[in-house]
Write a protein that holds these residues in place. Structure first.
Motif, PDB file in Angstrom:
ATOM      1  N   PHE A 148       8.972 -12.219  -7.603  1.00  0.00           N
ATOM      2  CA  PHE A 148       8.143 -11.529  -8.596  1.00  0.00           C
ATOM      3  C   PHE A 148       6.678 -11.622  -8.210  1.00  0.00           C
ATOM      4  CE2 PHE A 148      12.010 -12.251 -10.845  1.00  0.00           C
ATOM      5  CZ  PHE A 148      12.105 -11.231 -11.764  1.00  0.00           C
ATOM      6  N   PHE A 149       5.948 -10.512  -8.390  1.00  0.00           N
ATOM      7  CA  PHE A 149       4.518 -10.455  -8.109  1.00  0.00           C
ATOM      8  C   PHE A 149       3.786  -9.961  -9.345  1.00  0.00           C
ATOM      9  CE2 PHE A 149       6.427 -10.251  -3.949  1.00  0.00           C
ATOM     10  CZ  PHE A 149       5.594 -11.058  -3.190  1.00  0.00           C
ATOM     11  N   GLY A 150       2.836 -10.747  -9.829  1.00  0.00           N
ATOM     12  CA  GLY A 150       2.034 -10.389 -10.992  1.00  0.00           C
ATOM     13  C   GLY A 150       2.674 -10.812 -12.302  1.00  0.00           C
ATOM     14  N   GLY A 151       1.902 -10.750 -13.345  1.00  0.00           N
ATOM     15  CA  GLY A 151       2.398 -11.073 -14.680  1.00  0.00           C
ATOM     16  C   GLY A 151       2.816 -12.518 -14.830  1.00  0.00           C
ATOM     17  N   PRO A 152       3.498 -12.828 -15.924  1.00  0.00           N
ATOM     18  CA  PRO A 152       3.876 -14.210 -16.215  1.00  0.00           C
ATOM     19  C   PRO A 152       4.941 -14.775 -15.270  1.00  0.00           C
ATOM     20  CG  PRO A 152       4.782 -12.743 -17.867  1.00  0.00           C
ATOM     21  CD  PRO A 152       3.870 -11.920 -17.003  1.00  0.00           C
ATOM     22  N   LEU A 153       5.663 -13.935 -14.552  1.00  0.00           N
ATOM     23  CA  LEU A 153       6.709 -14.416 -13.647  1.00  0.00           C
ATOM     24  C   LEU A 153       6.228 -14.516 -12.200  1.00  0.00           C
ATOM     25  CD1 LEU A 153       9.808 -12.459 -15.005  1.00  0.00           C
ATOM     26  CD2 LEU A 153       8.991 -14.730 -15.632  1.00  0.00           C
TER      27      LEU A 153
ATOM     28  N   ILE B 116      10.167 -10.418 -21.871  1.00  0.00           N
ATOM     29  CA  ILE B 116       9.522 -10.544 -23.178  1.00  0.00           C
ATOM     30  C   ILE B 116       9.222 -12.013 -23.420  1.00  0.00           C
ATOM     31  CG2 ILE B 116       9.768 -10.208 -25.662  1.00  0.00           C
ATOM     32  CD1 ILE B 116      11.597  -7.819 -24.985  1.00  0.00           C
ATOM     33  N   HIS B 117       7.942 -12.303 -23.656  1.00  0.00           N
ATOM     34  CA  HIS B 117       7.477 -13.665 -23.892  1.00  0.00           C
ATOM     35  C   HIS B 117       7.196 -13.812 -25.379  1.00  0.00           C
ATOM     36  CE1 HIS B 117       5.583 -17.495 -23.038  1.00  0.00           C
ATOM     37  NE2 HIS B 117       4.556 -17.116 -23.783  1.00  0.00           N
ATOM     38  N   LEU B 118       7.924 -14.712 -26.016  1.00  0.00           N
ATOM     39  CA  LEU B 118       7.728 -14.978 -27.437  1.00  0.00           C
ATOM     40  C   LEU B 118       7.041 -16.326 -27.579  1.00  0.00           C
ATOM     41  CD1 LEU B 118      11.233 -13.909 -28.734  1.00  0.00           C
ATOM     42  CD2 LEU B 118       9.141 -12.564 -28.742  1.00  0.00           C
ATOM     43  N   HIS B 119       6.045 -16.389 -28.409  1.00  0.00           N
ATOM     44  CA  HIS B 119       5.312 -17.626 -28.648  1.00  0.00           C
ATOM     45  C   HIS B 119       4.719 -17.548 -30.042  1.00  0.00           C
ATOM     46  CE1 HIS B 119       1.607 -15.336 -27.870  1.00  0.00           C
ATOM     47  NE2 HIS B 119       2.352 -14.731 -26.963  1.00  0.00           N
TER      48      HIS B 119
ATOM     49  N   GLY C 194       2.030 -16.348 -31.081  1.00  0.00           N
ATOM     50  CA  GLY C 194       1.270 -15.127 -31.347  1.00  0.00           C
ATOM     51  C   GLY C 194       2.158 -13.903 -31.245  1.00  0.00           C
ATOM     52  N   PRO C 195       1.556 -12.767 -30.896  1.00  0.00           N
ATOM     53  CA  PRO C 195       2.337 -11.529 -30.783  1.00  0.00           C
ATOM     54  C   PRO C 195       3.264 -11.552 -29.564  1.00  0.00           C
ATOM     55  CG  PRO C 195       0.090 -11.163 -30.058  1.00  0.00           C
ATOM     56  CD  PRO C 195       0.138 -12.554 -30.630  1.00  0.00           C
ATOM     57  N   LYS C 196       4.299 -10.740 -29.632  1.00  0.00           N
ATOM     58  CA  LYS C 196       5.244 -10.600 -28.520  1.00  0.00           C
ATOM     59  C   LYS C 196       4.516  -9.959 -27.345  1.00  0.00           C
ATOM     60  CE  LYS C 196       8.062  -7.058 -28.574  1.00  0.00           C
ATOM     61  NZ  LYS C 196       9.157  -6.144 -28.866  1.00  0.00           N
ATOM     62  N   ILE C 197       4.722 -10.510 -26.129  1.00  0.00           N
ATOM     63  CA  ILE C 197       4.114  -9.940 -24.921  1.00  0.00           C
ATOM     64  C   ILE C 197       5.239  -9.436 -24.035  1.00  0.00           C
ATOM     65  CG2 ILE C 197       2.747 -10.401 -22.856  1.00  0.00           C
ATOM     66  CD1 ILE C 197       1.373 -12.637 -24.463  1.00  0.00           C
ATOM     67  N   GLU C 198       5.216  -8.132 -23.730  1.00  0.00           N
ATOM     68  CA  GLU C 198       6.249  -7.524 -22.894  1.00  0.00           C
ATOM     69  C   GLU C 198       5.639  -7.106 -21.556  1.00  0.00           C
ATOM     70  OE1 GLU C 198       8.735  -3.433 -22.829  1.00  0.00           O
ATOM     71  OE2 GLU C 198       8.792  -4.556 -24.693  1.00  0.00           O
ATOM     72  N   THR C 199       6.294  -7.506 -20.470  1.00  0.00           N
ATOM     73  CA  THR C 199       5.858  -7.139 -19.124  1.00  0.00           C
ATOM     74  C   THR C 199       7.014  -6.436 -18.442  1.00  0.00           C
ATOM     75  OG1 THR C 199       4.532  -9.161 -19.063  1.00  0.00           O
ATOM     76  CG2 THR C 199       4.844  -8.014 -16.986  1.00  0.00           C
ATOM     77  N   ARG C 200       6.737  -5.311 -17.791  1.00  0.00           N
ATOM     78  CA  ARG C 200       7.765  -4.567 -17.057  1.00  0.00           C
ATOM     79  C   ARG C 200       7.546  -4.762 -15.568  1.00  0.00           C
ATOM     80  NH1 ARG C 200      10.096  -0.054 -20.278  1.00  0.00           N
ATOM     81  NH2 ARG C 200       9.341  -0.388 -22.381  1.00  0.00           N
TER      82      ARG C 200
ATOM     83  N   ALA D 247       1.805   0.009 -17.401  1.00  0.00           N
ATOM     84  CA  ALA D 247       2.141  -0.065 -18.826  1.00  0.00           C
ATOM     85  C   ALA D 247       2.546   1.305 -19.336  1.00  0.00           C
ATOM     86  CB  ALA D 247       0.961  -0.587 -19.624  1.00  0.00           C
ATOM     87  N   GLN D 248       3.600   1.326 -20.121  1.00  0.00           N
ATOM     88  CA  GLN D 248       4.049   2.566 -20.765  1.00  0.00           C
ATOM     89  C   GLN D 248       3.829   2.403 -22.252  1.00  0.00           C
ATOM     90  OE1 GLN D 248       8.136   2.952 -19.708  1.00  0.00           O
ATOM     91  NE2 GLN D 248       7.693   3.807 -17.718  1.00  0.00           N
ATOM     92  N   HIS D 249       3.040   3.291 -22.811  1.00  0.00           N
ATOM     93  CA  HIS D 249       2.773   3.217 -24.243  1.00  0.00           C
ATOM     94  C   HIS D 249       3.802   4.058 -24.973  1.00  0.00           C
ATOM     95  CE1 HIS D 249      -0.930   1.062 -23.662  1.00  0.00           C
ATOM     96  NE2 HIS D 249      -1.241   1.914 -22.698  1.00  0.00           N
ATOM     97  N   GLU D 250       4.578   3.395 -25.805  1.00  0.00           N
ATOM     98  CA  GLU D 250       5.579   4.095 -26.598  1.00  0.00           C
ATOM     99  C   GLU D 250       4.989   4.358 -27.972  1.00  0.00           C
ATOM    100  OE1 GLU D 250       9.173   1.847 -26.557  1.00  0.00           O
ATOM    101  OE2 GLU D 250       9.161   1.686 -24.391  1.00  0.00           O
ATOM    102  N   PRO D 251       5.179   5.567 -28.507  1.00  0.00           N
ATOM    103  CA  PRO D 251       4.610   5.870 -29.832  1.00  0.00           C
ATOM    104  C   PRO D 251       5.221   4.988 -30.899  1.00  0.00           C
ATOM    105  CG  PRO D 251       5.995   7.672 -29.032  1.00  0.00           C
ATOM    106  CD  PRO D 251       5.935   6.654 -27.948  1.00  0.00           C
ATOM    107  N   GLU D 252       4.404   4.654 -31.870  1.00  0.00           N
ATOM    108  CA  GLU D 252       4.872   3.887 -33.015  1.00  0.00           C
ATOM    109  C   GLU D 252       5.845   4.763 -33.825  1.00  0.00           C
ATOM    110  OE1 GLU D 252       4.159   0.710 -33.685  1.00  0.00           O
ATOM    111  OE2 GLU D 252       2.988   0.615 -31.853  1.00  0.00           O
ATOM    112  N   PRO D 253       6.737   4.147 -34.588  1.00  0.00           N
ATOM    113  CA  PRO D 253       7.723   4.937 -35.350  1.00  0.00           C
ATOM    114  C   PRO D 253       7.102   5.997 -36.261  1.00  0.00           C
ATOM    115  CG  PRO D 253       8.245   2.602 -35.450  1.00  0.00           C
ATOM    116  CD  PRO D 253       6.921   2.724 -34.742  1.00  0.00           C
ATOM    117  N   ASP D 254       5.897   5.732 -36.788  1.00  0.00           N
ATOM    118  CA  ASP D 254       5.279   6.711 -37.668  1.00  0.00           C
ATOM    119  C   ASP D 254       4.393   7.697 -36.922  1.00  0.00           C
ATOM    120  OD1 ASP D 254       3.157   5.166 -36.967  1.00  0.00           O
ATOM    121  OD2 ASP D 254       2.651   4.520 -39.000  1.00  0.00           O
TER     122      ASP D 254
END
Length: 74
Positions: A10-15, A36-39, A41-47, A64-71
């Motif tokens: 793995f290269f970059g990010g938490p891994l 997905i790193h849970l701690h 604070g807020p959930k941190i997702e790395t792809r 990073a891919q920004h997914e639209p919020e449900p609303d």
């Protein structure tokens, strides 16, 4: 196939720097996994995107891919 060719780094990010086995399935370049790193604070997702280089298989942090919020709002 040697043990070295069945490992991915793995290269970059938490891994960053982690090495793991690929598993029994044939690896496919371009495959994206999520970490997905849970701690407290807020959930941190790395792809990470899988690729094959001259030195072997590697996962690199994907854009990073920004997914639209449900609303529909961000």
């Amino acid at each position: 196939m040697s043990d070295e060719s069945r490992c991915v780094r793995f290269f970059g990010g938490p891994l960053d720097g982690r090495v793991q086995e690929l598993g029994d399935a044939e690896p496919v370049p371009g495959t994206v996994i999520r970490h997905i790193h849970l701690h407290g604070g807020p959930k941190i997702e790395t792809r990470y995107e899988l690729g094959l280089t001259e030195t072997g298989w590697e996962y690199r942090v994907a854009a990073a891919q920004h997914e639209p919020e449900p609303d529909g709002l961000r």
